[in-house]
Motif scaffolding. Structure first.
Motif, PDB file in Angstrom:
ATOM      1  N   THR A 105      38.023  33.135  38.406  1.00 35.69           N
ATOM      2  CA  THR A 105      37.878  33.287  36.955  1.00 35.69           C
ATOM      3  C   THR A 105      36.449  33.664  36.585  1.00 35.69           C
ATOM      4  O   THR A 105      36.220  34.464  35.664  1.00 35.69           O
ATOM      5  CB  THR A 105      38.284  31.984  36.232  1.00 35.69           C
ATOM      6  OG1 THR A 105      39.644  31.674  36.553  1.00 35.69           O
ATOM      7  CG2 THR A 105      38.152  32.131  34.728  1.00 35.69           C
ATOM      8  N   ASP A 106      35.487  33.111  37.309  1.00 36.51           N
ATOM      9  CA  ASP A 106      34.075  33.414  37.050  1.00 36.51           C
ATOM     10  C   ASP A 106      33.655  34.760  37.633  1.00 36.51           C
ATOM     11  O   ASP A 106      32.499  35.178  37.464  1.00 36.51           O
ATOM     12  CB  ASP A 106      33.179  32.308  37.615  1.00 36.51           C
ATOM     13  CG  ASP A 106      33.299  30.998  36.836  1.00 36.51           C
ATOM     14  OD1 ASP A 106      33.888  31.019  35.733  1.00 36.51           O
ATOM     15  OD2 ASP A 106      32.824  29.961  37.336  1.00 36.51           O
ATOM     16  N   GLY A 107      34.553  35.427  38.337  1.00 34.33           N
ATOM     17  CA  GLY A 107      34.256  36.752  38.877  1.00 34.33           C
ATOM     18  C   GLY A 107      33.257  36.769  40.009  1.00 34.33           C
ATOM     19  O   GLY A 107      32.552  37.761  40.232  1.00 34.33           O
ATOM     20  N   ASN A 145      45.855  41.656  36.758  1.00 32.64           N
ATOM     21  CA  ASN A 145      46.212  41.735  35.340  1.00 32.64           C
ATOM     22  C   ASN A 145      45.886  40.441  34.599  1.00 32.64           C
ATOM     23  O   ASN A 145      46.669  39.951  33.769  1.00 32.64           O
ATOM     24  CB  ASN A 145      47.701  42.066  35.187  1.00 32.64           C
ATOM     25  CG  ASN A 145      48.067  43.403  35.790  1.00 32.64           C
ATOM     26  OD1 ASN A 145      47.279  44.350  35.732  1.00 32.64           O
ATOM     27  ND2 ASN A 145      49.254  43.484  36.386  1.00 32.64           N
ATOM     28  N   GLY A 146      44.704  39.876  34.922  1.00 32.79           N
ATOM     29  CA  GLY A 146      44.238  38.681  34.235  1.00 32.79           C
ATOM     30  C   GLY A 146      44.856  37.386  34.711  1.00 32.79           C
ATOM     31  O   GLY A 146      44.543  36.312  34.186  1.00 32.79           O
ATOM     32  N   THR A 147      45.745  37.448  35.702  1.00 26.36           N
ATOM     33  CA  THR A 147      46.410  36.253  36.221  1.00 26.36           C
ATOM     34  C   THR A 147      46.016  36.012  37.668  1.00 26.36           C
ATOM     35  O   THR A 147      45.941  36.950  38.467  1.00 26.36           O
ATOM     36  CB  THR A 147      47.943  36.408  36.130  1.00 26.36           C
ATOM     37  OG1 THR A 147      48.313  36.620  34.764  1.00 26.36           O
ATOM     38  CG2 THR A 147      48.642  35.154  36.649  1.00 26.36           C
TER      39      THR A 147
END
Length: 443
Positions: A105-107, A145-147
């Motif tokens: 999530t933090d990339g 896709n954000g998941t």
């Protein structure tokens, strides 16, 4: 493909005492990838200089970074520099396995590998080679896709099928044991005990998977040819299978390997098993690491240790009979600990007569039951302080300073005794006590 594997440095307690061993997990992955044709370079920052901020990563197709909790801040920074150069980043290790959702999530990286990497990483590289960026693989996590996409890892079922760790550049490791060059070996994976403060069973599984005795001996013969005279068996529990351990000891004797060695064990696996201890002693065992943790059975129940402190002195007596040194480990700062119980544990440790005594402050590492219990009470955000020498959560009975002082007093009480001054020598004790003092006043 061209692969770079990075082991971020850990300048903690063992490093300051000069005990630096190869990151076998990365070296197993290196040999696995080389076997199928990949070009691999391993950089261990504990033993070689590495200007990670200015390094040109673009000559590699994939960079993998291994991390536990205390090294995560550095691992994160390395991954961010790699990503900024447009190179695919993969993170693995105990902390990455426990915290993969936040990491992704933090990339911080492109992929997280859960658990053991020897199965999933070759499959990921094959997919990337075929321009498949989102493969459906067990043990692989990424964002699509954000998941977050994740599947439970597969453990290596037959450890004999793994190539031996890549020891091509092992000359950088100069650790000594029993006045001989020492290196590390893992003969099994997994731990069935699930102690509250330990993540081993989550990372490696609760089911013990064992290499065959023949496979272990073959590796030991290679190490002997490489002029190693000492071995440290880094299994979470080397003595859990008495029959196998005795068989390995007998085979080491038969092959005339003549290693000095030490390993990790449990007190309840030694008591009443004199034939096991005798076999280990004959085969060169010079020391066993045993986690006694506390003198209070109530504290041991809190830790889910599933043993009693009452057996400690019988085990110490048994090891002494066969001239095996005791490396005794204790944890202070349990939720039910008091100043009185900690002082009782220090006296207990002193009376035990161990050759080496280690104290740690209870730390809730991600991936443990303890972390789930205490994560809302964690007060320290700097994960580099999760090194077992700092109180990182709001304790019901101690302030950080109070526990630090008890921590240092524990070391001073043990290592200022004439017995250990004579046994270990003044230089060793000065180094160990200064290490403890640095830890005790590092806030």
């Amino acid at each position: 493909m061209r692969i770079l594997l990075v082991n971020p440095s850990n300048k903690g307690y063992y490093y300051r005492l000069g005990a630096v061993y190869p990151p076998l997990g990365l070296f197993y992955i290196s040999s696995t990838l080389k076997k199928i044709g990949h070009s691999v370079r391993v950089i261990d920052m504990n033993v070689e200089p590495f200007d990670w901020r200015n390094f040109d990563y673009s000559s590699f197709d994939v960079v993998g970074v291994s991390t536990d909790t205390v090294r995560f801040p550095l691992a994160k920074q390395i991954c961010q520099v790699v990503k900024s150069q447009g190179v695919i980043t993969v993170m693995g290790g105990p902390h990455a396995t426990a915290e993969y959702e936040k990491i992704l999530t933090d990339g911080i990286c492109d992929y997280v590998v859960l658990g053991e990497g020897e199965v999933v990483l070759p499959k990921l590289l094959e997919a990337l080679k075929n321009n498949e960026r989102k493969p459906d693989l067990s043990g692989l996590c990424y964002i699509e896709n954000g998941t977050i996409v994740s599947k439970k890892p597969e453990f290596v079922e037959d450890l004999d099928l793994l190539p031996f760790p890549d020891r091509e550049n092992f000359t950088a490791y100069r650790t000594m044991f029993d006045k001989k060059m020492a290196t590390s070996v893992i003969t099994s994976r997994g731990c069935p005990f699930n102690c509250e403060f330990c993540s081993a069973s989550q990372f490696m599984g609760m089911r013990i998977r064992k290499r065959s005795v023949e496979n272990v001996v073959e590796e030991l013969k290679i190490l002997k040819k490489m002029n190693y005279g000492s071995v440290i068996f880094f299994d979470d529990n080397f003595t859990i299978d008495k029959t196998r351990t005795i068989k390995l000891c007998e085979q080491m004797l038969k092959e005339n390997l003549n290693f000095s060695w030490w390993a990790f064990s449990r007190a309840d696996e030694l008591l009443g098993k004199e034939d096991l201890v005798e076999a280990m002693s004959k085969a060169g065992c010079k020391m066993l690491f045993i986690g006694f943790e506390s003198a209070e059975d109530e504290i041991l129940q809190e830790y889910n240790k599933k043993l009693s402190s009452s057996i400690a002195f019988d085990v110490a007596k048994l090891l002494k009979k066969y001239k095996i040194d005791l490396f005794a480990s204790f944890i202070m700062g349990a939720l039910n600990d008091t100043k009185e119980s900690i002082k009782k544990t220090i006296k207990f440790a002193k009376k035990l007569g161990a050759e080496i005594v280690q104290f740690s402050i209870m730390t809730p590492y991600p991936g443990t039951k303890l972390y789930e219990k205490l994560k809302s009470k964690i007060t320290v955000k700097d994960l580099s302080m999760f090194d077992g020498t700092n109180l990182v959560f709001q304790h019901p009975k101690f302030s950080p300073d109070e526990l630090k002082k008890l921590f240092f007093k524990a070391y001073y009480s043990i290592y200022s005794t004439p017995r250990l001054i004579f046994k270990r020598g003044i230089p060793f004790l000065i180094k160990l006590l200064s290490t403890g003092q640095q830890a005790a006043y590092s806030m």
